[in-house]
Design a protein around this motif. Sequence first.
Motif, short mmCIF file in Angstrom:
data_model
loop_
_atom_site.label_atom_id
_atom_site.label_comp_id
_atom_site.label_asym_id
_atom_site.label_seq_id
_atom_site.Cartn_x
_atom_site.Cartn_y
_atom_site.Cartn_z
N VAL A 20 -59.90 52.76 8.85
CA VAL A 20 -61.07 53.54 9.08
C VAL A 20 -62.11 52.62 8.67
N ILE A 21 -63.06 52.26 9.46
CA ILE A 21 -64.06 51.08 9.24
C ILE A 21 -65.43 51.85 9.25
N ARG A 22 -66.33 51.61 8.34
CA ARG A 22 -67.52 52.17 7.96
C ARG A 22 -68.41 51.22 8.58
N GLY A 23 -69.47 51.50 9.52
CA GLY A 23 -70.64 50.73 9.71
C GLY A 23 -71.65 50.78 8.67
N LEU A 24 -72.62 50.15 8.58
CA LEU A 24 -73.66 50.31 7.57
C LEU A 24 -74.31 51.53 7.70
N GLN A 25 -74.40 52.12 8.88
CA GLN A 25 -74.86 53.48 9.16
C GLN A 25 -74.04 54.64 8.82
N THR A 26 -72.93 54.52 8.81
CA THR A 26 -71.76 55.73 8.92
C THR A 26 -71.90 56.53 7.50
N SER A 27 -72.07 57.91 7.76
CA SER A 27 -72.33 58.82 6.84
C SER A 27 -71.14 58.92 5.77
N ASP A 28 -71.16 59.40 4.61
CA ASP A 28 -70.18 59.83 3.96
C ASP A 28 -69.49 60.89 4.57
N GLN A 29 -69.98 62.03 5.17
CA GLN A 29 -69.45 63.02 5.88
C GLN A 29 -68.58 62.78 6.80
N THR A 30 -68.96 61.61 7.69
CA THR A 30 -68.18 61.25 8.87
C THR A 30 -66.91 60.51 8.43
N HIS A 31 -67.00 59.61 7.19
CA HIS A 31 -66.17 58.99 6.71
C HIS A 31 -64.90 59.85 6.23
N GLU A 32 -65.59 60.84 5.38
CA GLU A 32 -64.64 61.97 4.94
C GLU A 32 -63.80 62.63 5.87
N ALA A 33 -64.48 62.94 6.86
CA ALA A 33 -63.86 63.84 7.97
C ALA A 33 -62.74 62.96 8.82
N GLY A 40 -50.66 62.55 10.29
CA GLY A 40 -49.52 62.01 9.74
C GLY A 40 -49.72 60.45 9.48
N LYS A 41 -50.89 59.82 9.63
CA LYS A 41 -51.21 58.47 9.39
C LYS A 41 -51.62 58.12 7.83
N GLU A 42 -51.57 56.77 7.48
CA GLU A 42 -52.04 56.37 6.40
C GLU A 42 -53.33 55.69 6.58
N PRO A 43 -54.47 56.38 6.39
CA PRO A 43 -55.76 55.43 6.46
C PRO A 43 -55.97 54.61 5.32
N ILE A 44 -56.69 53.40 5.65
CA ILE A 44 -57.27 52.66 4.55
C ILE A 44 -58.85 52.40 4.95
N THR A 45 -59.60 52.42 4.04
CA THR A 45 -61.03 52.17 4.17
C THR A 45 -61.30 50.59 4.38
N VAL A 46 -62.28 50.39 5.49
CA VAL A 46 -62.38 48.88 5.51
C VAL A 46 -63.80 48.66 5.70
N LYS A 47 -64.26 47.74 5.11
CA LYS A 47 -66.06 47.22 5.47
C LYS A 47 -66.05 46.74 6.78
N ASN A 48 -66.99 46.75 7.55
CA ASN A 48 -67.34 46.16 8.69
C ASN A 48 -67.33 44.65 8.54
N SER A 49 -66.33 44.01 9.40
CA SER A 49 -66.37 42.58 9.44
C SER A 49 -65.47 42.27 10.56
N PRO A 50 -65.64 41.31 11.22
CA PRO A 50 -64.82 40.68 12.42
C PRO A 50 -63.26 40.75 12.04
N GLY A 51 -62.42 41.54 12.70
CA GLY A 51 -61.21 41.72 12.41
C GLY A 51 -60.68 42.70 11.34
N PHE A 52 -61.68 43.11 10.66
CA PHE A 52 -61.49 44.12 9.73
C PHE A 52 -60.46 43.38 8.63
N VAL A 53 -59.25 44.02 8.28
CA VAL A 53 -58.32 43.43 7.17
C VAL A 53 -56.98 42.82 7.94
#
Length: 284
Positions: free
Chosen positions: A153-166, A175-188
């Motif tokens: 789950v990748i947050r852009g600079l503009q992404t709100s907390d509400q959007t991220h939490e949803a 049934g998935k396991e999400p990980i939060t990632v900062k915006n960068s090419p290729g992510f993690v």
Amino acid sequence: MKIKSVGIIGAGTMGNGIAQVCAVAGLDVVMIDINEAAIERGITNIKRSLDRLIKKETLTEAQKDLALQRIKGSTAYADLKGLSLVIEAATENQAIKEKILKQIDETVGKETIIATNTSSLSITQLAALNSSPERFIGMHFFNPPPLMALVEVIRGLQTSDQTHEAIIAMAKAIGKEPITVKNSPGFVVNRILLPMINEAFFVLAEGLASAEDIDAGMKLGCNQPIGPLALADLIGLDTCLAIMEVYFGNFNDSKYRPCPLLREMVAAGYLGRKTGRGVYHYDT
């Protein structure tokens, strides 16, 4: 905000896989593609995937029927109106994704979250094209979506907390396991994985070992379930090349230079499993 309905743009491998996961979890799904033939192929692949799960006794016939009833195929973007979430799952091409995301933005209301399944493109840059960038987010599923647990789950600079939490809550609900990632090419994951695959092509091009032995070495020596070259065939060599080109262009670092052999194979149309030939040959 609880997500109850999902639109998927793209009925290909990733799109139909995401649609299947959402429908099995009880969400209503609208799967959109450019024509009825593409949609029918997507539905057929979902049916085959569900049948495999039935054979493994992880799904019942009744659950299969309910999941299929929840999926609506369409060629009309108007069918996205009123949905909680729309996920763009088109090919990894920035121009194509931007065109699709613009169409989504023009169609849905401000209450709808818009996500992209990109594996390498900038979420911040794509969000900037949206009329409500705070409701835009990256939601990167892995191939094949019905079997792979991870969602980045990748947050852009503009992404709100509400959007991220949803989106975090929705990923867990299906049934998935999400990980939060900062915006960068290729992510993690792909930031680590694709350079490894690219290096395997360099090793192959230099003749240090055969493709079979390279893959066997990584499976037996690094406990990987599939070798890097076989994995490239599964991902698609064109997708691998596109991602490496994004890294090379963004970081301007020679360690991300795509292997010339990878470029040549893509130019020849040897794209992997989907074309019947990549590093290896496949029955089509």
